[in-house]
Design an enzyme around this catalytic site. Structure first.
Site, mmCIF file in Angstrom:
data_model
loop_
_atom_site.group_PDB
_atom_site.id
_atom_site.type_symbol
_atom_site.label_atom_id
_atom_site.label_comp_id
_atom_site.label_asym_id
_atom_site.label_seq_id
_atom_site.Cartn_x
_atom_site.Cartn_y
_atom_site.Cartn_z
ATOM 1 N N GLU A 107 139.851 -44.114 43.286
ATOM 2 C CA GLU A 107 140.769 -43.887 42.108
ATOM 3 C C GLU A 107 139.920 -43.610 40.836
ATOM 4 O O GLU A 107 140.084 -43.056 40.134
ATOM 5 C CB GLU A 107 141.800 -44.962 41.841
ATOM 6 N N GLU B 184 137.133 -45.879 53.064
ATOM 7 C CA GLU B 184 138.659 -45.500 52.427
ATOM 8 C C GLU B 184 138.799 -44.281 52.560
ATOM 9 O O GLU B 184 138.734 -43.468 51.721
ATOM 10 C CB GLU B 184 138.831 -46.269 51.286
ATOM 11 N N SER C 285 146.239 -48.387 53.274
ATOM 12 C CA SER C 285 147.449 -48.751 53.917
ATOM 13 C C SER C 285 147.548 -49.816 55.253
ATOM 14 O O SER C 285 148.048 -49.603 55.937
ATOM 15 C CB SER C 285 148.325 -47.478 54.300
ATOM 16 N N GLY D 99 147.514 -45.938 49.958
ATOM 17 C CA GLY D 99 148.787 -45.782 49.060
ATOM 18 C C GLY D 99 149.740 -44.736 49.603
ATOM 19 O O GLY D 99 150.810 -44.785 49.019
ATOM 20 N N ASN E 158 142.716 -55.621 46.774
ATOM 21 C CA ASN E 158 142.286 -55.063 45.624
ATOM 22 C C ASN E 158 143.508 -54.709 44.913
ATOM 23 O O ASN E 158 144.517 -53.845 45.323
ATOM 24 C CB ASN E 158 141.637 -53.663 46.098
ATOM 25 N N HIS F 5 135.577 -47.201 43.757
ATOM 26 C CA HIS F 5 136.773 -46.750 44.419
ATOM 27 C C HIS F 5 137.114 -45.243 44.139
ATOM 28 O O HIS F 5 137.186 -44.758 42.980
ATOM 29 C CB HIS F 5 137.958 -47.923 43.884
ATOM 30 N N LYS G 225 144.443 -53.722 42.099
ATOM 31 C CA LYS G 225 144.409 -52.330 41.274
ATOM 32 C C LYS G 225 145.120 -52.772 39.802
ATOM 33 O O LYS G 225 144.794 -53.868 39.277
ATOM 34 C CB LYS G 225 145.102 -51.259 41.778
HETATM 35 P P1 PGA Z 1 146.468 -49.528 49.862
HETATM 36 O O1 PGA Z 1 145.010 -49.468 49.059
HETATM 37 O O2 PGA Z 1 145.944 -50.582 51.004
HETATM 38 O O3 PGA Z 1 147.363 -49.806 49.107
HETATM 39 O O4 PGA Z 1 146.529 -48.181 50.571
HETATM 40 C C1 PGA Z 1 143.820 -49.716 49.406
HETATM 41 C C2 PGA Z 1 142.634 -49.315 48.500
HETATM 42 O O5 PGA Z 1 142.864 -48.552 47.608
HETATM 43 O O6 PGA Z 1 141.825 -50.168 48.207
#
Ligand code: PGA
Length: 252
Positions: free
Chosen positions: A97, A168, A214, A174, A10, A95, A12
């Site tokens: 976010e 998630e 992560s 992140g 992903n 997601h 982003k």
């Molecule tokens: P990350 O993000 O691996 O940077 O923690 C995962 C995601 O938001 O899909």
């Protein structure tokens, strides 16, 4: 029941078209297992470039959002017919976010899932997960089960079983904090049981559940070895070809 592992990147809001091209050339040279399905969910502006760059490979391309209307006065949005014409294979829905910063709700996730499932062959990757406050209050299961129930409302089993669910935990995205393998497995198992209670154990057996938050080469093997974790949705570590290939190769 054996499920084919599926690990998606992903991206982003990272990478321009030129960077996408450069990434694809480097990623195609990586040694990687053929036992894992893979895809990159990229910004809208990179979709066409990614499709072209990965043409003739087994690497899928996904969008990170879609609107539930075909067209209209929705400035800044992208519709399903637009994605279909590009030939995208996957679409991330809900997601955290988008839920947090762009008012995505379970109601809009439900409309978007229905749109994708009823009118395309694009596989939705539905994200669910609790935040830190909810986890500390012992509400992780309640939050996730209510998201799943609302997001799948009115979707029949034959369509629901095409969805990939990404668990998630928001506190792990992140942040460098990963859910431990047991913690992640506990929730992925819970998601499978919730799905079985909504539909059937046959459908739940087939359901692909990813862990996201992560995930990196150092922790991927332990997470992916868990019975109910069928893959990953990888943010930061999917931006580097060698790191992402190392995560794919962590599948036993
Ligand atoms: P990350 O993000 O691996 O940077 O923690 C995962 C995601 O938001 O899909």
């Amino acid at each position: 029941m054996s499920r084919t592992p599926f690990i998606a990147g992903n991206w982003k809001m990272f990478k321009t078209m030129a960077e996408t091209k450069e990434f694809a050339e480097a990623f195609k040279k990586q040694e990687r297992t053929s036992a894992v399905k893979t895809a990159f969910c990229v910004p809208f502006t990179d979709l066409m470039t990614a499709k072209e760059a990965f043409a003739g490979t087994d690497i899928g391309v996904g969008a990170q959002n879609v609107h539930f209307e075909d067209e209209g006065a929705f400035t800044g949005e992208v519709s399903l017919p637009m994605l279909k014409e590009i030939g995208v294979d996957y679409c991330v829905i809900g997601h955290s976010e988008r839920r947090q910063y762009f008012n995505e709700t379970d109601e809009t996730c439900n409309l978007k899932l229905k749109k994708l499932l009823q009118e395309s062959d694009i596989t939705p990757i539905l994200c669910v997960g609790e935040n830190l406050e909810e986890r500390e209050a012992g509400k992780a299961e309640d939050v996730v089960s209510s998201e799943i129930k609302a997001d799948f409302a009115g979707i029949p089993e034959d369509l629901a079983e095409k969805v990939v669910i990404a668990y998630e935990p928001i506190w792990a995205i992140g942040t460098g904090k990963t859910a431990g393998p047991e913690q992640a497995e506990e929730m992925c198992g819970f998601i499978r049981r919730t799905f079985a209670s909504l539909y059937s154990s046959a459908a739940a057996d087939k359901l692909i559940i990813q862990y996201g938050g992560s995930m990196k080469p150092e922790n991927a093997a332990a997470l992916l070895a868990e019975a109910d974790i069928d893959g990953g949705l990888v943010g930061g570590a999917s931006l580097q070809p060698d790191k992402f290939a190392a995560i794919l190769n962590a599948v036993k």
